[in-house]
Design an enzyme around this catalytic site. Structure first.
Site, PDB file in Angstrom:
ATOM      1  N   HIS A   1     -18.534  60.501  19.306  1.00  0.00           N
ATOM      2  CA  HIS A   1     -19.814  61.136  19.615  1.00  0.00           C
ATOM      3  C   HIS A   1     -19.537  62.531  20.157  1.00  0.00           C
ATOM      4  O   HIS A   1     -18.619  62.723  20.951  1.00  0.00           O
ATOM      5  CB  HIS A   1     -20.587  60.317  20.648  1.00  0.00           C
ATOM      6  CG  HIS A   1     -20.773  58.889  20.239  1.00  0.00           C
ATOM      7  ND1 HIS A   1     -21.392  58.527  19.075  1.00  0.00           N
ATOM      8  CD2 HIS A   1     -20.387  57.734  20.827  1.00  0.00           C
ATOM      9  CE1 HIS A   1     -21.382  57.219  18.964  1.00  0.00           C
ATOM     10  NE2 HIS A   1     -20.777  56.693  20.007  1.00  0.00           N
TER      11      HIS A   1
ATOM     12  N   GLU B   1     -21.690  56.211  26.299  1.00  0.00           N
ATOM     13  CA  GLU B   1     -22.025  54.787  26.216  1.00  0.00           C
ATOM     14  C   GLU B   1     -21.232  54.014  27.257  1.00  0.00           C
ATOM     15  O   GLU B   1     -20.094  54.374  27.574  1.00  0.00           O
ATOM     16  CB  GLU B   1     -21.620  54.204  24.852  1.00  0.00           C
ATOM     17  CG  GLU B   1     -22.240  54.849  23.666  1.00  0.00           C
ATOM     18  CD  GLU B   1     -21.630  54.383  22.353  1.00  0.00           C
ATOM     19  OE1 GLU B   1     -22.309  54.537  21.345  1.00  0.00           O
ATOM     20  OE2 GLU B   1     -20.471  53.907  22.327  1.00  0.00           O
TER      21      GLU B   1
ATOM     22  N   HIS C   1     -13.604  55.505  19.071  1.00  0.00           N
ATOM     23  CA  HIS C   1     -13.715  54.122  19.535  1.00  0.00           C
ATOM     24  C   HIS C   1     -14.331  53.264  18.444  1.00  0.00           C
ATOM     25  O   HIS C   1     -14.955  53.789  17.524  1.00  0.00           O
ATOM     26  CB  HIS C   1     -14.549  54.030  20.821  1.00  0.00           C
ATOM     27  CG  HIS C   1     -15.933  54.575  20.683  1.00  0.00           C
ATOM     28  ND1 HIS C   1     -16.209  55.917  20.810  1.00  0.00           N
ATOM     29  CD2 HIS C   1     -17.119  53.980  20.408  1.00  0.00           C
ATOM     30  CE1 HIS C   1     -17.507  56.121  20.638  1.00  0.00           C
ATOM     31  NE2 HIS C   1     -18.090  54.954  20.376  1.00  0.00           N
TER      32      HIS C   1
ATOM     33  N   ARG D   1     -18.306  59.500  11.900  1.00  0.00           N
ATOM     34  CA  ARG D   1     -17.483  58.334  11.555  1.00  0.00           C
ATOM     35  C   ARG D   1     -16.051  58.723  11.231  1.00  0.00           C
ATOM     36  O   ARG D   1     -15.793  59.790  10.687  1.00  0.00           O
ATOM     37  CB  ARG D   1     -18.127  57.574  10.407  1.00  0.00           C
ATOM     38  CG  ARG D   1     -19.391  56.873  10.874  1.00  0.00           C
ATOM     39  CD  ARG D   1     -20.048  56.007   9.814  1.00  0.00           C
ATOM     40  NE  ARG D   1     -21.178  55.324  10.439  1.00  0.00           N
ATOM     41  CZ  ARG D   1     -22.339  55.915  10.704  1.00  0.00           C
ATOM     42  NH1 ARG D   1     -22.512  57.170  10.385  1.00  0.00           N
ATOM     43  NH2 ARG D   1     -23.313  55.241  11.305  1.00  0.00           N
TER      44      ARG D   1
HETATM   45 ZN   LIG Z   1     -20.173  54.694  20.071  1.00  0.00          ZN
END
Ligand SMILES: [Zn+2]
Length: 396
Positions: free
Chosen positions: A103, A138, A262, A281
């Protein structure tokens, strides 16, 4: 106060194909009559899956409730700082691995979103890199054993694993990396893996899988074999040699930083994140990988072993998870009775036993396991009496 102190939520389930078909039923008794994958339960006001709340028996979207009186619902400070409810809270139940992802930082997201807009890409264009201008930190809290990859291993460890596997088509790339064990060196090696093609890619993966099959007593190589059955031919199969592989035990937690690769592999957990959809990605995906954009947003620096898990700060028995962003807060309460005060809008989730919320107005709401409540910022002081573990989400 004329508005309710607590709202029982009805939460949408996202049926992504990697989702578990029985985890939500086993943990929370949620029915799944059509045996669909139940990947994520969303608690929040996101336009792609907004919770409903019940007021006087009538369901309405949480986003509509908030829009009617943002200051009462979110609090003045949140209204000034954020565009709406700043976090999205989820139950995530993975049967199959999710793609490896990175991210962007907030600055990268702002810049990239403007760039995609300036290029005239539609909001939902599939080749768009940035869906919004926000970062997406996150936190995941395991409810079952929860296997994941998080952050780069140390350069020396990456080299040692690749050398053990002796993948002939990668010998030159590995020698280059060995000669330059730096952020730039790792970035270059990562790029080489991501851009493998044709026979070289096939031969490299064949060599990797042959070695992995013979060393399945080690978690890293067992994982490569497991992933190859789900994503044959994917360059993401090299990821366990690059990234830390970890299985969180129930009650353990992990924070996923911006710019850190991750992946979630299997297990059920709570996840809380900033309100964003920005995902770049890096493998384990049938989708196209934009290697340049991905590497521009990836810090190719080892994540120290002692920073993979996120340790809570204890207040008595209460666990507060410290995160370096204002977009969300996350705390876990064991069985007990707690007087609380809202500092923002909150979402409370009963994990494994009923919990009753009480307000001085006399209002009460009991949550069963798997149920959640929206608590407006204006509710102020209230009390929780929980018979088991309860999760509390809010923002700063
Ligand atoms: Zn993530």
């Amino acid at each position: 106060m004329t508005q309710p102190a607590f709202y029982l939520m009805s939460n949408p389930i996202q049926h992504y194909e990697w989702g578990s078909r029985d985890a939500l039923t086993r943990l929370f008794g949620m029915p799944n009559p059509d045996a669909q994958p139940q990947a994520e339960l969303w608690m929040g006001a996101h336009p792609n899956g907004c919770s409903e709340v019940h007021e006087a028996g009538q369901p309405q979207l949480l986003s509509s409730l908030i829009a009617r009186d943002p200051v009462a619902m979110l609090g003045q400070a949140t209204v000034e700082r954020f565009a709406g409810l700043p976090f999205l809270f989820k139950v995530l139940a993975a049967e199959k691995a999710l793609s490896i992802q990175v991210h962007p930082s907030k600055a990268q997201a702002q810049e990239g979103y403007q760039r995609d807009n300036a290029a005239g890409l539609a909001a939902n264009a599939p080749h768009r890199n940035y869906r919004d201008d926000n970062h997406k930190p996150e936190l995941v809290f395991a409810l079952t054993p929860y296997q994941a990859m998080n952050g780069f291993r140390a350069n020396a460890d990456i080299l040692a694993l690749f050398e053990r596997a002796a993948i002939a088509p990668l010998a030159d790339a590995l020698a280059t990396f060995r000669a330059e064990q730096s952020e730039a060196g790792l970035s270059h090696f990562f790029r080489t893996l991501l851009t493998l093609e044709g026979a070289q890619k096939q031969n490299a993966l064949d060599a990797l899988l042959t070695y992995a099959a013979a060393h399945q007593d080690e978690e890293t190589f067992a994982l490569i074999c497991h992933l190859s059955s789900q994503y044959p031919g994917d360059v993401g199969l090299f990821a366990p040699l690059l990234l830390h592989v970890i299985t969180l035990q129930p009650g353990q937690s992990m924070y996923l930083d911006a710019c850190t690769p991750h992946a979630y592999i299997r297990g059920t957990g709570l996840e809380i994140m900033a309100n964003s959809d920005n995902v770049l990605r890096a493998g384990l995906t049938p989708k196209h990988i934009n290697v340049d954009e991905l590497l521009a947003c990836t810090r190719c620096v080892a994540k120290p072993d002692d920073q993979i898990l996120l340790a809570p700060q204890l207040e008595g028995q209460i666990q507060h998870y410290p995160v370096p962003v204002p977009d969300f807060t996350f705390s876990v309460y064991p069985a007990g009775r707690y007087p609380l005060t809202t500092h923002s809008a909150e979402i409370l989730f009963a994990i494994d036993a009923p919990a009753t919320l009480s307000h001085q107005s006399g209002e009460q709401l009991t949550l069963q396991p798997g149920q959640s409540a929206f608590v407006p910022a204006a509710t102020g002081a209230f009390t929780i009496e929980t018979q088991g573990t309860l999760a509390r989400a809010g923002n700063r």
